[in-house]
Design a protein around this motif. Structure first.
Motif, short mmCIF file in Angstrom:
data_model
loop_
_atom_site.label_atom_id
_atom_site.label_comp_id
_atom_site.label_asym_id
_atom_site.label_seq_id
_atom_site.Cartn_x
_atom_site.Cartn_y
_atom_site.Cartn_z
N THR A 1 0.72 -0.84 0.06
CA THR A 1 -0.58 0.02 -0.07
C THR A 1 0.61 1.31 0.47
OG1 THR A 1 -1.36 -1.14 1.30
CG2 THR A 1 -2.02 1.10 1.31
N SER B 1 2.62 1.66 -3.07
CA SER B 1 1.66 2.03 -4.51
C SER B 1 1.43 3.15 -4.51
CB SER B 1 0.34 1.07 -4.73
OG SER B 1 0.70 -0.40 -4.18
N ALA B 2 1.00 3.93 -3.22
CA ALA B 2 0.50 5.26 -2.66
C ALA B 2 1.99 6.29 -3.10
CB ALA B 2 0.84 5.39 -1.84
N VAL C 1 1.63 5.76 -7.50
CA VAL C 1 0.32 6.53 -7.88
C VAL C 1 0.75 7.93 -7.43
CG1 VAL C 1 -2.27 7.45 -7.49
CG2 VAL C 1 -1.59 4.90 -7.30
N ALA C 2 0.74 8.95 -6.44
CA ALA C 2 1.12 9.91 -6.69
C ALA C 2 2.59 10.49 -7.13
CB ALA C 2 1.31 10.43 -5.14
N ILE D 1 -6.30 -2.50 -4.56
CA ILE D 1 -5.44 -1.55 -3.64
C ILE D 1 -5.00 -0.58 -4.04
CG2 ILE D 1 -3.42 -1.18 -2.02
CD1 ILE D 1 -4.22 -4.27 -1.18
N VAL D 2 -4.33 -0.51 -5.19
CA VAL D 2 -4.04 0.49 -5.95
C VAL D 2 -5.01 1.29 -7.35
CG1 VAL D 2 -2.79 0.91 -8.72
CG2 VAL D 2 -1.66 -1.52 -6.64
N ALA E 1 -7.62 1.95 -6.21
CA ALA E 1 -8.88 2.99 -4.32
C ALA E 1 -7.91 3.15 -4.23
CB ALA E 1 -9.06 1.38 -3.86
N ILE E 2 -6.46 3.30 -4.09
CA ILE E 2 -5.61 4.38 -4.22
C ILE E 2 -5.02 5.42 -5.02
CG2 ILE E 2 -3.10 5.22 -3.10
CD1 ILE E 2 -2.43 2.55 -2.02
N ALA E 3 -5.70 5.57 -6.01
CA ALA E 3 -4.94 6.10 -7.06
C ALA E 3 -6.89 6.82 -8.03
CB ALA E 3 -5.69 5.18 -9.00
N VAL F 1 -9.10 7.30 -4.98
CA VAL F 1 -8.61 8.64 -3.52
C VAL F 1 -8.24 9.67 -3.71
CG1 VAL F 1 -8.08 8.88 -1.56
CG2 VAL F 1 -9.70 6.49 -2.49
N TRP F 2 -6.65 9.66 -4.42
CA TRP F 2 -5.96 10.88 -4.62
C TRP F 2 -6.14 11.76 -5.84
CZ3 TRP F 2 -2.37 13.52 -2.93
CH2 TRP F 2 -1.04 14.11 -3.92
#
Length: 205
Positions: free
Chosen positions: A9, A12-13, A16-17, A149-150, A152-154, A156-157
């Motif tokens: 996580t 991945s965060a 993505v960021a 997970i990836v 979902a992170i994308a 949200v970000w």
């Protein structure tokens, strides 16, 4: 959540960021309106879903094995991002108010195409996901979980980015700020597109 999922996580965060074409195109659309920024963010999520699917089924391996195919996708993606950059640089600050009524479909399409045409994302999923599949664990369920997970992170970000830009919109839409942001996003998109056309780049998603 086990330690490997926590580590994944975090990785991945970070990926993505990482500033790239996706981030820039969301900012570009969020300056038009909150609706456009959110639609663009959803489009990026849809593009990531394509890469996730390719990685899970193993099709992304073909891109790694066939350099010509990878290069072709890279050129197409680079040309599109370069086009967005040039279009942004050509915008006048007086055009911002006129473009607020753009249909949602346009920013949604821009987000999707910008991400989906970046073959680096597929190769990243293909190389990173296996590192977090424990030995002996069922591969498909675990890979699907990591992919979700990836995604979902994308989602949200980029939604957060769109909403933050919109929240600062009153200040960002001042003529001087609009000129600066438009110049910055246009230059960034042009640079990302040129880098894709020139060869391997660091930007992932």
């Amino acid at each position: 959540m086990d330690a490997s999922l926590i580590a994944f996580t975090g990785v991945s965060a970070g990926l993505v960021a990482m500033p790239g074409a996706d981030f820039t195109v969301v900012v570009r659309n969020a300056l038009v309106s909150r609706r456009a920024g959110i639609a663009c963010a959803l489009g990026i999520g849809a593009g990531l879903l394509v890469h996730v699917t390719l990685a899970v089924v193993g099709v992304a391996a073909v891109l790694a094995a066939v350099p010509a195919l990878f290069r072709a996708l890279q050129v197409v993606g680079g040309a599109y991002v370069l086009y967005l950059g040039v279009q942004t640089l050509r915008q006048r600050h007086t055009d911002v108010a006129d473009t607020r009524e753009d249909p949602t479909a346009r920013p949604l399409r821009q987000g999707f195409v910008t991400n989906a045409l970046n073959p680096k994302a597929s190769l990243t999923f293909l190389s990173v996901l296996p590192q977090f599949v424990p030995a002996g664990a069922p591969v498909l369920p675990r890979t699907l979980l990591l992919a979700l997970i990836v995604l979902a992170i994308a989602l949200v970000w980029f939604q957060v980015v769109a909403l933050l830009v919109d929240r600062l919109g009153r200040w960002l839409r001042r003529p001087r700020a609009v000129r600066a942001v438009t110049l910055g996003t246009g230059a960034a998109l042009t640079a990302f597109g040129g880098a894709l056309l020139a060869g391997p780049v660091l930007a992932v998603v």
